[in-house]
Enzyme design. Sequence first.
Site, PDB file in Angstrom:
ATOM      1  CD  GLN A  20      -2.414  -1.121   2.561  1.00  0.00           C
ATOM      2  OE1 GLN A  20      -3.598  -0.324   2.685  1.00  0.00           O
ATOM      3  NE2 GLN A  20      -1.578  -1.940   3.634  1.00  0.00           N
ATOM      4  CB  CYS A  58      -2.844  15.355 -21.764  1.00  0.00           C
ATOM      5  SG  CYS A  58      -1.238  15.626 -21.000  1.00  0.00           S
ATOM      6  CB  CYS A  84       1.158  19.554 -18.203  1.00  0.00           C
ATOM      7  SG  CYS A  84       1.232  17.948 -19.656  1.00  0.00           S
ATOM      8  N   GLY A 131       2.652  -4.957   9.276  1.00  0.00           N
ATOM      9  CA  GLY A 131       2.586  -3.703   9.298  1.00  0.00           C
ATOM     10  C   GLY A 131       1.737  -2.968   8.254  1.00  0.00           C
ATOM     11  CB  THR A 132      -0.784  -2.588   7.445  1.00  0.00           C
ATOM     12  OG1 THR A 132      -2.684  -2.050   6.186  1.00  0.00           O
ATOM     13  CG2 THR A 132      -1.546  -4.367   6.794  1.00  0.00           C
ATOM     14  CB  SER A 133      -3.814   0.655  10.729  1.00  0.00           C
ATOM     15  OG  SER A 133      -4.040   0.917   9.652  1.00  0.00           O
ATOM     16  CB  CYS A 152      -1.959  19.845 -22.567  1.00  0.00           C
ATOM     17  SG  CYS A 152      -2.019  19.574 -20.609  1.00  0.00           S
ATOM     18  CG  HIS A 202      -2.333   2.439  -1.940  1.00  0.00           C
ATOM     19  ND1 HIS A 202      -2.279   2.552  -0.536  1.00  0.00           N
ATOM     20  CD2 HIS A 202      -3.234   1.522  -2.285  1.00  0.00           C
ATOM     21  CE1 HIS A 202      -3.737   1.382  -0.547  1.00  0.00           C
ATOM     22  NE2 HIS A 202      -3.986   1.474  -1.457  1.00  0.00           N
TER      23      HIS A 202
HETATM   24  C1  BV8 Z   1     -11.335   2.205  -4.226  1.00  0.00           C
HETATM   25  C2  BV8 Z   1      -2.211   6.346  -1.117  1.00  0.00           C
HETATM   26  C3  BV8 Z   1     -13.517   1.565  -5.362  1.00  0.00           C
HETATM   27  C4  BV8 Z   1      -2.138   8.525  -0.931  1.00  0.00           C
HETATM   28  C5  BV8 Z   1      -3.267   6.018   0.321  1.00  0.00           C
HETATM   29  C6  BV8 Z   1     -15.036  -0.888   1.550  1.00  0.00           C
HETATM   30  C7  BV8 Z   1     -14.797  -0.787   3.275  1.00  0.00           C
HETATM   31  C8  BV8 Z   1     -15.000   0.578   3.498  1.00  0.00           C
HETATM   32  C9  BV8 Z   1     -14.714   1.552   2.821  1.00  0.00           C
HETATM   33  C10 BV8 Z   1     -13.933   1.121   1.533  1.00  0.00           C
HETATM   34  C11 BV8 Z   1     -14.753  -0.231   0.880  1.00  0.00           C
HETATM   35  N1  BV8 Z   1     -13.991   1.063  -0.312  1.00  0.00           N
HETATM   36  C12 BV8 Z   1     -13.800   1.306  -0.685  1.00  0.00           C
HETATM   37  C13 BV8 Z   1     -13.971   2.180   0.304  1.00  0.00           C
HETATM   38  C14 BV8 Z   1     -12.928   3.426   0.813  1.00  0.00           C
HETATM   39  C15 BV8 Z   1     -11.569   3.915   1.209  1.00  0.00           C
HETATM   40  C16 BV8 Z   1     -11.123   3.060   2.304  1.00  0.00           C
HETATM   41  O1  BV8 Z   1     -10.741   2.337   2.320  1.00  0.00           O
HETATM   42  N2  BV8 Z   1     -11.296   4.226   3.566  1.00  0.00           N
HETATM   43  C17 BV8 Z   1     -11.119   4.300   4.650  1.00  0.00           C
HETATM   44  C18 BV8 Z   1     -10.321   4.141   5.394  1.00  0.00           C
HETATM   45  C19 BV8 Z   1     -12.813   3.168   5.806  1.00  0.00           C
HETATM   46  N3  BV8 Z   1     -10.631   2.818   0.107  1.00  0.00           N
HETATM   47  C20 BV8 Z   1     -11.060   3.756  -1.446  1.00  0.00           C
HETATM   48  O2  BV8 Z   1     -11.301   4.505  -1.672  1.00  0.00           O
HETATM   49  C21 BV8 Z   1      -9.646   3.039  -2.247  1.00  0.00           C
HETATM   50  N4  BV8 Z   1     -10.481   3.129  -3.494  1.00  0.00           N
HETATM   51  O3  BV8 Z   1     -11.645   1.536  -3.130  1.00  0.00           O
HETATM   52  O4  BV8 Z   1     -11.982   2.406  -5.138  1.00  0.00           O
HETATM   53  C22 BV8 Z   1     -14.284   2.345  -4.030  1.00  0.00           C
HETATM   54  C23 BV8 Z   1     -14.615   3.988  -4.189  1.00  0.00           C
HETATM   55  C24 BV8 Z   1     -15.781   4.787  -3.100  1.00  0.00           C
HETATM   56  C25 BV8 Z   1     -16.145   3.895  -2.428  1.00  0.00           C
HETATM   57  C26 BV8 Z   1     -16.609   2.319  -2.548  1.00  0.00           C
HETATM   58  C27 BV8 Z   1     -15.296   1.711  -3.682  1.00  0.00           C
HETATM   59  C28 BV8 Z   1      -8.411   3.699  -2.418  1.00  0.00           C
HETATM   60  C29 BV8 Z   1      -7.253   3.894  -1.340  1.00  0.00           C
HETATM   61  C30 BV8 Z   1      -6.260   3.916  -1.570  1.00  0.00           C
HETATM   62  C31 BV8 Z   1      -6.053   5.657  -0.299  1.00  0.00           C
HETATM   63  N5  BV8 Z   1      -5.092   5.521  -0.316  1.00  0.00           N
HETATM   64  N6  BV8 Z   1      -2.203   6.047   0.050  1.00  0.00           N
HETATM   65  C32 BV8 Z   1      -0.921   8.074  -0.481  1.00  0.00           C
HETATM   66  O5  BV8 Z   1      -0.645   7.238   0.530  1.00  0.00           O
HETATM   67  O6  BV8 Z   1      -0.952   9.606  -0.157  1.00  0.00           O
HETATM   68  S1  BV8 Z   1      -4.233   4.929   2.057  1.00  0.00           S
HETATM   69  C33 BV8 Z   1      -3.107   5.155   3.097  1.00  0.00           C
HETATM   70  O7  BV8 Z   1      -3.726   4.087   3.989  1.00  0.00           O
HETATM   71  C34 BV8 Z   1      -1.823   4.830   2.414  1.00  0.00           C
HETATM   72  O8  BV8 Z   1      -1.496   4.383   1.031  1.00  0.00           O
HETATM   73  C35 BV8 Z   1      -1.591   4.075   3.689  1.00  0.00           C
HETATM   74  O9  BV8 Z   1      -0.643   2.719   3.255  1.00  0.00           O
HETATM   75  C36 BV8 Z   1      -2.363   2.509   3.731  1.00  0.00           C
HETATM   76  C37 BV8 Z   1      -2.887   2.512   4.838  1.00  0.00           C
HETATM   77  O10 BV8 Z   1      -2.445   2.656   5.672  1.00  0.00           O
HETATM   78  P1  BV8 Z   1      -1.380   1.705   6.617  1.00  0.00           P
HETATM   79  O11 BV8 Z   1      -0.422   1.768   5.499  1.00  0.00           O
HETATM   80  O12 BV8 Z   1      -1.509   0.367   7.321  1.00  0.00           O
HETATM   81  O13 BV8 Z   1      -0.892   2.526   8.204  1.00  0.00           O
HETATM   82  P2  BV8 Z   1      -1.330   3.010   8.568  1.00  0.00           P
HETATM   83  O14 BV8 Z   1      -0.462   4.378   9.656  1.00  0.00           O
HETATM   84  O15 BV8 Z   1      -2.949   3.427   8.908  1.00  0.00           O
HETATM   85  O16 BV8 Z   1      -0.685   1.879  10.242  1.00  0.00           O
HETATM   86  C38 BV8 Z   1       0.280   1.490  10.551  1.00  0.00           C
HETATM   87  C39 BV8 Z   1       0.363   0.074  11.015  1.00  0.00           C
HETATM   88  O17 BV8 Z   1       1.856  -0.086  10.983  1.00  0.00           O
HETATM   89  C40 BV8 Z   1       0.245   0.336  12.419  1.00  0.00           C
HETATM   90  O18 BV8 Z   1      -0.718  -0.605  12.475  1.00  0.00           O
HETATM   91  C41 BV8 Z   1       1.188   0.211  13.145  1.00  0.00           C
HETATM   92  O19 BV8 Z   1       1.211  -0.167  14.801  1.00  0.00           O
HETATM   93  C42 BV8 Z   1       2.295  -0.400  12.627  1.00  0.00           C
HETATM   94  N7  BV8 Z   1       3.808  -0.747  12.735  1.00  0.00           N
HETATM   95  C43 BV8 Z   1       4.204   0.719  13.345  1.00  0.00           C
HETATM   96  N8  BV8 Z   1       5.748   0.310  13.072  1.00  0.00           N
HETATM   97  C44 BV8 Z   1       5.690  -0.777  12.827  1.00  0.00           C
HETATM   98  C45 BV8 Z   1       4.562  -1.413  12.122  1.00  0.00           C
HETATM   99  N9  BV8 Z   1       4.114  -3.064  12.281  1.00  0.00           N
HETATM  100  C46 BV8 Z   1       5.836  -3.149  12.161  1.00  0.00           C
HETATM  101  N10 BV8 Z   1       6.728  -3.320  12.537  1.00  0.00           N
HETATM  102  C47 BV8 Z   1       7.346  -1.296  12.307  1.00  0.00           C
HETATM  103  N11 BV8 Z   1       7.909  -1.342  13.477  1.00  0.00           N
HETATM  104 ZN    ZN Z   2      -1.043  17.677 -19.841  1.00  0.00          ZN
END
Ligand code: BV8
Ligand code: ZN
Length: 244
Positions: A100, A129, A148, A187-189, A150, A118
Amino acid sequence: MEFSNELLSRLKSSKNVGSVCGAGISQESGVPTFRGEEGLWKKYKPEELANFDAFIRNPELVWEWYNYRKKLISEVEPNPGHYALSEMENLFDNFLIITQNVDNLHRKAGSKNLVEIHGNIMSSKCIKCNRRYNDLPFHENVISVPKCECGGIIRPEVVWFGELIPEDLLRRCYEFLKECQFLFVIGTSGYVHPAASFPLIAKENGAYLVEINSEETNISYMMDEILLGTSGKILPEIVGKIKN
Ligand code: BV8
Ligand code: ZN
């Protein structure tokens, strides 16, 4: 860390091994996660910045956020967790990283079998464009919205909330998850979909699920095993066990 015989025997006997990665795998490289207390940006929620409407409303603010992240990412290196996953490509017949993260660190660590669902923060595209611009220079504190030829404005080529994951990438993930025998969830929540649904799909196809996280998560309930700790420490230890 001790690993169960079940984990090691299943892993050693699996051909199709994968990982679903989130921001946590890059935390030990110094890249802030999204929802941790250090939060990427306290004032705003990523969901308020990482969406197209926010970008159209205020492209300067969104580019400020992405330039801040690009600068930060350009100064960090992959950590032992990224390298361990890169090494796994040579240890299994069919290994795939589904990430992700947009931080380019899996690529920097040498991973080739990689799906960046992502997108990648280092590539940008024109919203008019669709022309692609890789490695746009990012100036600290100079907030000008790149344009751009364009005349259209250029955006980061990442998937924002409400946007679809590119069809070909999604298809590649689902095809892999159908055959997956062992899946690391690292490492994903487990909040963001569709990535959060991938472990369950793999499980329904018979995969053994092992979560690696520094704490329990939203999707821990579905795991076969949870390895509590940091991925930068645990992953190299697993690679060591497989190689012996
Ligand atoms: C889509 C890019 C069709 C930008 C990102 C179904 C159910 C509910 C909601 C939805 C669903 N389907 C669609 C949705 C809506 C939405 C969504 O999921 N919303 C959520 C918030 C409820 N999803 C979308 O819109 C997706 N598109 O499905 O299209 C659609 C559209 C609309 C409606 C229906 C269908 C697109 C989602 C993409 C969003 N873009 N990023 C950018 O990064 O700038 S998401 C962003 O969050 C990042 O990519 C990130 O990677 C991602 C997830 O977060 P995590 O990676 O989990 O990071 P987080 O901080 O949360 O957690 C870190 C974890 O690491 C923790 O657990 C921590 O304990 C742990 N940790 C920390 N240190 C360590 C560690 N673990 C191990 N070792 C360590 N050292
Ligand atoms: Zn353009």
